[in-house]
Design a protein around this motif. Structure first.
Motif, PDB file in Angstrom:
ATOM      1  N   GLY A 173       0.096   4.453  12.430  1.00  0.00           N
ATOM      2  CA  GLY A 173       1.116   4.861  11.468  1.00  0.00           C
ATOM      3  C   GLY A 173       0.615   5.281  10.100  1.00  0.00           C
ATOM      4  O   GLY A 173       1.376   5.224   9.127  1.00  0.00           O
ATOM      5  N   LEU A 174      -0.638   5.716   9.988  1.00  0.00           N
ATOM      6  CA  LEU A 174      -1.167   6.271   8.721  1.00  0.00           C
ATOM      7  C   LEU A 174      -1.015   5.274   7.569  1.00  0.00           C
ATOM      8  O   LEU A 174      -0.789   5.658   6.420  1.00  0.00           O
ATOM      9  CB  LEU A 174      -0.446   7.582   8.369  1.00  0.00           C
ATOM     10  CG  LEU A 174      -0.215   8.592   9.505  1.00  0.00           C
ATOM     11  CD1 LEU A 174       0.530   9.821   8.987  1.00  0.00           C
ATOM     12  CD2 LEU A 174      -1.508   9.006  10.161  1.00  0.00           C
ATOM     13  N   ARG A 175      -1.184   4.003   7.853  1.00  0.00           N
ATOM     14  CA  ARG A 175      -0.816   2.972   6.878  1.00  0.00           C
ATOM     15  C   ARG A 175      -1.796   2.856   5.719  1.00  0.00           C
ATOM     16  O   ARG A 175      -1.402   2.758   4.553  1.00  0.00           O
ATOM     17  CB  ARG A 175      -0.672   1.627   7.605  1.00  0.00           C
ATOM     18  CG  ARG A 175       0.448   1.665   8.637  1.00  0.00           C
ATOM     19  CD  ARG A 175       0.442   0.462   9.553  1.00  0.00           C
ATOM     20  NE  ARG A 175       1.460   0.600  10.607  1.00  0.00           N
ATOM     21  CZ  ARG A 175       1.574  -0.224  11.644  1.00  0.00           C
ATOM     22  NH1 ARG A 175       0.733  -1.233  11.787  1.00  0.00           N
ATOM     23  NH2 ARG A 175       2.513  -0.026  12.549  1.00  0.00           N
ATOM     24  N   GLY A 176      -3.097   2.859   6.020  1.00  0.00           N
ATOM     25  CA  GLY A 176      -4.084   2.730   4.953  1.00  0.00           C
ATOM     26  C   GLY A 176      -4.107   3.923   4.015  1.00  0.00           C
ATOM     27  O   GLY A 176      -4.433   3.788   2.831  1.00  0.00           O
ATOM     28  N   ALA A 177      -3.729   5.100   4.523  1.00  0.00           N
ATOM     29  CA  ALA A 177      -3.660   6.281   3.651  1.00  0.00           C
ATOM     30  C   ALA A 177      -2.604   6.077   2.578  1.00  0.00           C
ATOM     31  O   ALA A 177      -2.780   6.505   1.425  1.00  0.00           O
ATOM     32  CB  ALA A 177      -3.344   7.521   4.480  1.00  0.00           C
ATOM     33  N   GLN A 178      -1.523   5.439   2.944  1.00  0.00           N
ATOM     34  CA  GLN A 178      -0.448   5.212   1.983  1.00  0.00           C
ATOM     35  C   GLN A 178      -0.883   4.249   0.885  1.00  0.00           C
ATOM     36  O   GLN A 178      -0.668   4.506  -0.301  1.00  0.00           O
ATOM     37  CB  GLN A 178       0.785   4.659   2.708  1.00  0.00           C
ATOM     38  CG  GLN A 178       1.979   4.439   1.793  1.00  0.00           C
ATOM     39  CD  GLN A 178       3.247   4.121   2.578  1.00  0.00           C
ATOM     40  OE1 GLN A 178       3.365   4.469   3.754  1.00  0.00           O
ATOM     41  NE2 GLN A 178       4.199   3.485   1.933  1.00  0.00           N
ATOM     42  N   THR A 179      -1.515   3.133   1.269  1.00  0.00           N
ATOM     43  CA  THR A 179      -1.894   2.134   0.266  1.00  0.00           C
ATOM     44  C   THR A 179      -3.054   2.610  -0.604  1.00  0.00           C
ATOM     45  O   THR A 179      -3.065   2.393  -1.813  1.00  0.00           O
ATOM     46  CB  THR A 179      -2.250   0.795   0.937  1.00  0.00           C
ATOM     47  OG1 THR A 179      -3.270   1.005   1.928  1.00  0.00           O
ATOM     48  CG2 THR A 179      -1.025   0.191   1.598  1.00  0.00           C
ATOM     49  N   SER A 180      -4.038   3.283   0.005  1.00  0.00           N
ATOM     50  CA  SER A 180      -5.178   3.754  -0.783  1.00  0.00           C
ATOM     51  C   SER A 180      -4.778   4.888  -1.720  1.00  0.00           C
ATOM     52  O   SER A 180      -5.233   4.949  -2.871  1.00  0.00           O
ATOM     53  CB  SER A 180      -6.337   4.184   0.129  1.00  0.00           C
ATOM     54  OG  SER A 180      -5.927   5.186   1.041  1.00  0.00           O
ATOM     55  N   TYR A 239     -13.066  10.769  -4.723  1.00  0.00           N
ATOM     56  CA  TYR A 239     -12.877   9.496  -4.029  1.00  0.00           C
ATOM     57  C   TYR A 239     -13.136   9.716  -2.541  1.00  0.00           C
ATOM     58  O   TYR A 239     -12.445  10.510  -1.894  1.00  0.00           O
ATOM     59  CB  TYR A 239     -11.455   8.982  -4.229  1.00  0.00           C
ATOM     60  CG  TYR A 239     -11.136   8.590  -5.657  1.00  0.00           C
ATOM     61  CD1 TYR A 239     -11.185   7.255  -6.068  1.00  0.00           C
ATOM     62  CD2 TYR A 239     -10.783   9.566  -6.596  1.00  0.00           C
ATOM     63  CE1 TYR A 239     -10.889   6.906  -7.383  1.00  0.00           C
ATOM     64  CE2 TYR A 239     -10.491   9.219  -7.904  1.00  0.00           C
ATOM     65  CZ  TYR A 239     -10.549   7.886  -8.284  1.00  0.00           C
ATOM     66  OH  TYR A 239     -10.266   7.540  -9.593  1.00  0.00           O
ATOM     67  N   GLY A 240     -14.140   9.035  -2.009  1.00  0.00           N
ATOM     68  CA  GLY A 240     -14.379   9.033  -0.571  1.00  0.00           C
ATOM     69  C   GLY A 240     -13.750   7.783   0.019  1.00  0.00           C
ATOM     70  O   GLY A 240     -14.099   6.673  -0.376  1.00  0.00           O
ATOM     71  N   VAL A 241     -12.821   7.955   0.953  1.00  0.00           N
ATOM     72  CA  VAL A 241     -12.007   6.834   1.420  1.00  0.00           C
ATOM     73  C   VAL A 241     -12.127   6.674   2.933  1.00  0.00           C
ATOM     74  O   VAL A 241     -12.049   7.651   3.685  1.00  0.00           O
ATOM     75  CB  VAL A 241     -10.528   7.043   1.039  1.00  0.00           C
ATOM     76  CG1 VAL A 241      -9.698   5.821   1.441  1.00  0.00           C
ATOM     77  CG2 VAL A 241     -10.389   7.320  -0.456  1.00  0.00           C
ATOM     78  N   GLY A 242     -12.338   5.436   3.357  1.00  0.00           N
ATOM     79  CA  GLY A 242     -12.230   5.072   4.765  1.00  0.00           C
ATOM     80  C   GLY A 242     -10.947   4.284   4.937  1.00  0.00           C
ATOM     81  O   GLY A 242     -10.871   3.119   4.539  1.00  0.00           O
ATOM     82  N   THR A 243      -9.922   4.907   5.478  1.00  0.00           N
ATOM     83  CA  THR A 243      -8.611   4.260   5.551  1.00  0.00           C
ATOM     84  C   THR A 243      -8.496   3.392   6.807  1.00  0.00           C
ATOM     85  O   THR A 243      -9.184   3.610   7.809  1.00  0.00           O
ATOM     86  CB  THR A 243      -7.472   5.292   5.562  1.00  0.00           C
ATOM     87  OG1 THR A 243      -7.579   6.100   6.746  1.00  0.00           O
ATOM     88  CG2 THR A 243      -7.535   6.181   4.330  1.00  0.00           C
ATOM     89  N   VAL A 244      -7.595   2.428   6.753  1.00  0.00           N
ATOM     90  CA  VAL A 244      -7.331   1.550   7.893  1.00  0.00           C
ATOM     91  C   VAL A 244      -6.002   1.925   8.547  1.00  0.00           C
ATOM     92  O   VAL A 244      -5.163   2.594   7.947  1.00  0.00           O
ATOM     93  CB  VAL A 244      -7.304   0.066   7.465  1.00  0.00           C
ATOM     94  CG1 VAL A 244      -8.657  -0.358   6.912  1.00  0.00           C
ATOM     95  CG2 VAL A 244      -6.202  -0.198   6.435  1.00  0.00           C
ATOM     96  N   GLN A 245      -5.875   1.531   9.803  1.00  0.00           N
ATOM     97  CA  GLN A 245      -4.611   1.598  10.542  1.00  0.00           C
ATOM     98  C   GLN A 245      -3.976   2.995  10.592  1.00  0.00           C
ATOM     99  O   GLN A 245      -2.750   3.128  10.588  1.00  0.00           O
ATOM    100  CB  GLN A 245      -3.621   0.564   9.980  1.00  0.00           C
ATOM    101  CG  GLN A 245      -4.123  -0.866  10.099  1.00  0.00           C
ATOM    102  CD  GLN A 245      -3.083  -1.909   9.769  1.00  0.00           C
ATOM    103  OE1 GLN A 245      -1.934  -1.796  10.196  1.00  0.00           O
ATOM    104  NE2 GLN A 245      -3.471  -2.933   9.021  1.00  0.00           N
ATOM    105  N   GLU A 246      -4.799   4.014  10.660  1.00  0.00           N
ATOM    106  CA  GLU A 246      -4.255   5.367  10.801  1.00  0.00           C
ATOM    107  C   GLU A 246      -3.606   5.557  12.163  1.00  0.00           C
ATOM    108  O   GLU A 246      -2.549   6.179  12.283  1.00  0.00           O
ATOM    109  CB  GLU A 246      -5.378   6.396  10.600  1.00  0.00           C
ATOM    110  CG  GLU A 246      -4.898   7.848  10.501  1.00  0.00           C
ATOM    111  CD  GLU A 246      -4.824   8.584  11.830  1.00  0.00           C
ATOM    112  OE1 GLU A 246      -4.388   9.746  11.841  1.00  0.00           O
ATOM    113  OE2 GLU A 246      -5.197   7.993  12.895  1.00  0.00           O
ATOM    114  N   GLU A 247      -4.237   5.002  13.198  1.00  0.00           N
ATOM    115  CA  GLU A 247      -3.777   5.238  14.561  1.00  0.00           C
ATOM    116  C   GLU A 247      -2.435   4.574  14.865  1.00  0.00           C
ATOM    117  O   GLU A 247      -1.823   4.867  15.891  1.00  0.00           O
ATOM    118  CB  GLU A 247      -4.832   4.747  15.566  1.00  0.00           C
ATOM    119  CG  GLU A 247      -6.148   5.505  15.530  1.00  0.00           C
ATOM    120  CD  GLU A 247      -6.053   6.929  16.051  1.00  0.00           C
ATOM    121  OE1 GLU A 247      -4.934   7.361  16.416  1.00  0.00           O
ATOM    122  OE2 GLU A 247      -7.082   7.611  16.081  1.00  0.00           O
TER     123      GLU A 247
END
Length: 362
Positions: free
Chosen positions: A218-225, A208-216
């Motif tokens: 609070g790492l938020r997109g990493a949690q949801t993805s 899975y190649g992921v472009g996460t959102v809202q890392e800067e």
């Protein structure tokens, strides 16, 4: 300059020059999708907007997640003054000393507007005031408007995102690349390139190649993805601190640009999974891929969220030594991109079900 290099440089340019402040990543997500979709079996998003690309290897193999974050440090318009200046909120960690007199782009409903960050001139400050950095709350953005009404006619309104302006630049030494948003478009580029190198290759897993959102923020997109993917192994690919500039002591930052990706042992968000860390080092040494160790007392990466997803996910942050991160212009070394891609490709080829199970039990 080879055609292949031209293609890669164009990808870097497209990724870094596209605006994508936290919470406003749709434009850069479209760019990443343009490059990764032809290499993937499927692409989709989670409900926060993180891009997820799948590449199937062995059908029943473990799930391997490679995450780079789409967002860059930016700002948000909070107020338009009566005289047409913009007040703003920071999105991500800004250091006030890198902000004044820098050009920015405001993303309005009528298109992009350029402005400059200003403050009270030093000529009218007291000697004591001049010795102190200007506080961010005392700064404003000048877009050349003469009134609040004119600024609104330009299309500006509270909530608009703001990003730095810096064109992608190949420096005199062509291995040195300068741009805004290397934090973390280089991670997105690495994920794309890993998919490219795996095309037509056999690998015992699903990647899975992921472009996460809202890392800067609070790492938020990493949690949801990660919640959506439920990976067995996760890698966060990001930027790290380059310790090769004047004034930096070895005990403060060891890594040097051009000497391989950084394997992060510990940061403020995570202690690296020992088994996965040792496995990656073993692969790097077997294939003679340069690498460096790094630690960060402050800050974190998307691995800080992936490793505590579900029942826990063995995770590791692999970073690229980068100068002047969290500013308008950062510099990294092209060789480190290449080494990071090589390392991840070789690691993925060896992460079969047995190996992953052993890592989980270790």
């Amino acid at each position: 300059m080879s055609t292949e290099l031209d293609v890669t440089l164009q990808m870097f340019k497209d990724l870094t020059e596209t605006p994508g402040a936290p919470g406003h990543e749709h434009a850069v997500r479209d760019v990443m999708n343009k490059y990764i979709e032809p290499l993937a079996d499927a692409t989709y998003t989670d409900n926060l907007g993180s891009l997820i690309a799948e590449k199937q290897g062995i059908e029943a193999g473990p799930k391997i997640m490679i995450a780079g974050h789409l967002d860059e440090i930016g700002l948000m318009v909070t107020q338009i003054t009566e005289k047409g200046f913009l007040r703003f909120q920071t999105l991500g960690g800004w250091w006030n000393q890198v902000m004044l007199a820098q050009r920015v782009s405001i993303l309005t409903r009528k298109g992009e507007i350029e402005g400059v960050i200003g403050s009270k001139p030093p000529h009218i400050l007291s000697l004591e005031q001049r010795k102190k950095p200007v506080d961010i709350k005392e700064m404003f953005i000048d877009i050349g408007a003469s009134s609040k009404e004119e600024a609104e006619e330009f299309g500006v309104r509270p909530g608009d995102s703001i990003v730095p302006i810096c064109p992608f630049t190949v420096m005199k030494n062509p291995k040195m690349l300068m741009a805004k948003a290397w934090d973390n478009r280089i991670g997105c580029a690495i994920a794309i390139e890993v998919f490219k190198r795996l095309k037509g290759e056999s690998h015992p897993n699903k990647v899975y190649g992921v472009g996460t959102v809202q890392e800067e923020v609070g790492l938020r997109g990493a949690q949801t993805s990660a919640h959506m993917i439920q990976p067995d192994i996760a890698f966060a690919v990001d930027v790290g601190i380059a310790g090769d500039t004047p004034g930096v002591k070895p005990e403060e930052a060891l890594s040097k640009m051009g000497q391989g990706p950084q394997i992060v042992l510990v940061d403020a968000s995570m202690i690296a999974h020992k088994g996965l860390r040792d496995f990656v080092v073993q692969v790097a040494e077997k294939h003679q891929i340069p690498y460096q160790f790094d630690t960060m007392a402050g800050g974190g990466t998307d691995a800080g969220r992936t490793h505590i997803t579900g029942n826990g996910v063995p995770s590791l942050a692999i970073t690229i030594a980068t100068r002047y991160i969290h500013s308008h212009a950062a510099i990294l070394h092209r060789d480190d991109f290449e080494y990071a891609v090589q390392l991840l490709v070789e690691v993925i080829k060896k992460l079969d079900a047995t190996t992953v199970q052993q890592l989980k039990q270790g």
